[in-house]
Design a protein around this motif. Structure first.
Motif, short mmCIF file in Angstrom:
data_model
loop_
_atom_site.label_atom_id
_atom_site.label_comp_id
_atom_site.label_asym_id
_atom_site.label_seq_id
_atom_site.Cartn_x
_atom_site.Cartn_y
_atom_site.Cartn_z
N ARG A 187 39.32 4.20 -7.97
CA ARG A 187 38.22 4.07 -7.02
C ARG A 187 36.92 3.67 -7.71
NH1 ARG A 187 39.00 9.85 -6.89
NH2 ARG A 187 37.25 10.98 -7.78
N SER A 188 36.74 4.07 -8.98
CA SER A 188 35.57 3.65 -9.74
C SER A 188 35.64 2.15 -10.02
CB SER A 188 35.46 4.43 -11.04
OG SER A 188 34.39 3.94 -11.83
N ARG A 189 36.82 1.65 -10.33
CA ARG A 189 37.00 0.23 -10.56
C ARG A 189 36.73 -0.56 -9.27
NH1 ARG A 189 42.62 -0.94 -12.27
NH2 ARG A 189 41.80 -2.89 -13.06
N LEU A 190 37.17 0.00 -8.12
CA LEU A 190 36.93 -0.65 -6.84
C LEU A 190 35.43 -0.74 -6.55
CD1 LEU A 190 37.84 -1.80 -4.11
CD2 LEU A 190 38.09 0.56 -3.29
N LYS A 191 34.69 0.33 -6.80
CA LYS A 191 33.24 0.32 -6.60
C LYS A 191 32.58 -0.73 -7.49
CE LYS A 191 31.08 4.28 -6.35
NZ LYS A 191 30.69 5.68 -6.65
N ARG A 192 33.07 -0.82 -8.72
CA ARG A 192 32.49 -1.79 -9.66
C ARG A 192 32.76 -3.22 -9.21
NH1 ARG A 192 34.81 -3.50 -14.33
NH2 ARG A 192 36.29 -1.76 -14.39
N LEU A 193 33.96 -3.49 -8.68
CA LEU A 193 34.29 -4.81 -8.17
C LEU A 193 33.39 -5.17 -6.99
CD1 LEU A 193 35.96 -7.37 -7.69
CD2 LEU A 193 37.61 -5.95 -6.44
N LEU A 194 33.24 -4.25 -6.06
CA LEU A 194 32.44 -4.54 -4.87
C LEU A 194 30.99 -4.80 -5.24
CD1 LEU A 194 32.59 -4.77 -1.81
CD2 LEU A 194 32.06 -2.33 -1.66
N THR A 195 30.46 -4.01 -6.15
CA THR A 195 29.08 -4.22 -6.61
C THR A 195 28.93 -5.59 -7.27
OG1 THR A 195 28.76 -1.86 -6.93
CG2 THR A 195 27.24 -3.32 -8.07
N GLY A 219 41.78 2.51 -15.49
CA GLY A 219 41.28 1.61 -16.53
C GLY A 219 41.43 2.19 -17.92
N PRO A 220 41.17 1.37 -18.94
CA PRO A 220 41.30 1.83 -20.33
C PRO A 220 40.35 2.98 -20.62
CG PRO A 220 41.03 -0.56 -20.20
CD PRO A 220 40.74 -0.03 -18.85
N ALA A 259 37.41 4.88 -21.91
CA ALA A 259 36.06 4.54 -22.34
C ALA A 259 35.69 5.41 -23.53
CB ALA A 259 35.08 4.76 -21.19
N GLU A 260 34.82 4.88 -24.38
CA GLU A 260 34.45 5.62 -25.58
C GLU A 260 33.77 6.94 -25.19
OE1 GLU A 260 31.80 4.98 -29.64
OE2 GLU A 260 32.25 3.29 -28.31
N GLY A 261 34.35 8.03 -25.63
CA GLY A 261 33.77 9.34 -25.34
C GLY A 261 34.03 9.83 -23.93
N ALA A 262 34.88 9.17 -23.17
CA ALA A 262 35.15 9.59 -21.78
C ALA A 262 36.63 9.36 -21.47
CB ALA A 262 34.26 8.81 -20.82
N GLY A 263 37.03 9.82 -20.29
CA GLY A 263 38.41 9.63 -19.87
C GLY A 263 38.60 8.26 -19.27
N PRO A 264 39.82 7.98 -18.76
CA PRO A 264 40.09 6.67 -18.16
C PRO A 264 39.29 6.48 -16.88
CG PRO A 264 41.91 8.20 -17.79
CD PRO A 264 40.99 8.87 -18.74
N PHE A 286 41.96 -6.93 -10.32
CA PHE A 286 42.38 -5.62 -10.81
C PHE A 286 43.31 -5.74 -12.02
CE2 PHE A 286 41.00 -3.86 -6.68
CZ PHE A 286 40.35 -2.72 -7.14
N VAL A 287 44.18 -6.73 -12.00
CA VAL A 287 45.10 -6.92 -13.13
C VAL A 287 44.33 -7.40 -14.37
CG1 VAL A 287 47.03 -8.30 -13.98
CG2 VAL A 287 47.10 -7.36 -11.66
N GLU A 288 43.48 -8.39 -14.21
CA GLU A 288 42.75 -8.93 -15.36
C GLU A 288 41.71 -7.94 -15.89
OE1 GLU A 288 43.47 -11.69 -16.93
OE2 GLU A 288 45.12 -11.99 -15.51
N ASP A 289 41.15 -7.12 -15.00
CA ASP A 289 40.15 -6.14 -15.44
C ASP A 289 40.74 -5.12 -16.40
OD1 ASP A 289 37.43 -4.89 -15.12
OD2 ASP A 289 38.65 -3.23 -14.33
N LEU A 290 42.04 -4.87 -16.29
CA LEU A 290 42.69 -3.92 -17.20
C LEU A 290 42.63 -4.39 -18.65
CD1 LEU A 290 45.86 -2.93 -15.13
CD2 LEU A 290 43.91 -1.46 -15.67
N VAL A 291 42.52 -5.70 -18.85
CA VAL A 291 42.45 -6.24 -20.21
C VAL A 291 41.06 -6.83 -20.49
CG1 VAL A 291 44.91 -6.66 -20.43
CG2 VAL A 291 43.47 -8.42 -19.40
N GLY A 292 40.08 -6.39 -19.72
CA GLY A 292 38.71 -6.79 -19.98
C GLY A 292 38.35 -8.19 -19.54
N GLN A 293 39.15 -8.80 -18.64
CA GLN A 293 38.91 -10.18 -18.23
C GLN A 293 38.45 -10.30 -16.77
OE1 GLN A 293 39.11 -12.85 -20.39
NE2 GLN A 293 39.36 -11.24 -21.91
N GLY A 294 38.05 -9.20 -16.16
CA GLY A 294 37.63 -9.25 -14.77
C GLY A 294 36.45 -10.17 -14.52
#
Length: 307
Positions: A129-137, A117-118, A120-125, A64-72
């Motif tokens: 819970r979206s980050r959690l779903k992405r990690l589990l997937t 999270g940071p 996204a282009e054209g969208a909100g942060p 979760f920490v590294e994903d904030l800077v794109g290193q997940g």
């Protein structure tokens, strides 16, 4: 894979022990199991199942920490480990722990887990819970398990709420027959109703009767079943119209063995209570406590696989 989330209102209910027992049972039958420790503020499953030397370099909190800077994606291949106590089984048990071999500034990292999270282009942060779903997937794509067991933290917290409502997991709700237990779950059920999410989660719930006293199990389970039925009937089940008794509704009788409110019992056992580590699990301790639970769990898992 089929996902199961293990959730309890408070600690000490045998949630992590049950996760270990289920994984051991499935691996004995040749299945590939992924255990995810999401009890981040009290990560007992990680240390209970992995020796420190066997632990991976990183854990859930690091991702979760590294994903904030794109290193997940750099962390992901180094955050799972095979449980040594399951190596002699026909199947496989893989653990994604809360922290890695050297936790470092764990509390500092923990404070950053729930940051969105940071942009996204054209969208909100990106929500937590979206980050959690992405990690589990991503973990599932990497490990290819047949079953995922998610050990959630206890209490009415963001983690438990996200696990139940957003991960498409079948949730095992651990209960004891106490006033505090039913009051806590009533608050949770009423919250679901207030925010109109009941309809999409109610068919993914099963009650687990934790710490059932063996010397009075029949009366204890009968009382727990009745109070669980009251809770579900008042908050989750449909009211059956008197003029349409055959109408298709989400409703169950008190004694329906397949109903969500009918408890899967886990009996209190001194052999389990005295274990210093879940790595010491053996059949002599598992069977008295979990024999009936595992039979019911097999039926539940079979039906979910068919779906």
């Amino acid at each position: 894979p089929v996902r199961f989330a293990l959730v309890s209102r408070k600690g000490g209910m045998g949630r992590s022990t049950t996760a270990a027992v289920i994984s051991h049972h499935l691996a004995r039958a040749g299945h590939h199991v992924l255990l995810v420790d999401l009890d981040l503020e009290s990560p007992g499953l990680s240390s209970a199942l992995l020796n420190n030397d066997d632990s991976p370099e990183f854990g859930i909190v690091d991702w979760f920490v590294e994903d904030l800077v794109g290193q997940g994606c750099e962390v992901l291949p180094h955050m799972t480990a095979r449980a040594r106590w399951g190596q002699d089984l026909p199947g496989d048990i893989v653990v994604a722990p809360a922290h890695g071999r050297n936790p470092g500034e764990y509390l500092s990292k923990l404070g950053r887990v729930f940051i969105e999270g940071p942009l996204a282009e054209g969208a909100g942060p990106e929500t937590w819970r979206s980050r959690l779903k992405r990690l589990l997937t991503a973990l599932e794509e990497q490990e290819r398990p047949e079953v995922v067991l998610i050990d959630s933290r206890s209490g009415l917290h963001d983690i438990a709420a996200a696990v139940i409502a957003h991960l498409q997991a079948h949730t095992l709700l651990f209960c004891t027959d106490s006033h505090a237990n039913w009051l806590g779950y009533r608050l949770l059920f009423e919250h679901w109703n207030a925010y109109n999410i009941t309809g999409r989660i109610r068919d993914r719930l099963s009650v687990v009767a934790a710490l059932v006293p063996p010397d009075r199990s029949k009366d204890y389970l009968a009382g727990l079943r009745e109070r669980a039925w009251d809770l579900f009937r008042e908050n989750l089940y449909d009211e059956v119209p008197a003029e349409e008794p055959g109408a298709e509704t989400f409703s169950f009788d008190l004694m329906d063995e397949d109903a969500p409110h009918t408890p899967l019992p886990v009996y209190w056992n001194p052999g389990l209570a005295s274990l210093s580590s879940l790595r010491e699990l053996d059949e002599s301790a598992i069977l008295p406590a979990y024999q009936y639970f595992l039979r019911r769990f097999e039926q539940l898992w079979s039906s979910l696989r068919e779906e």
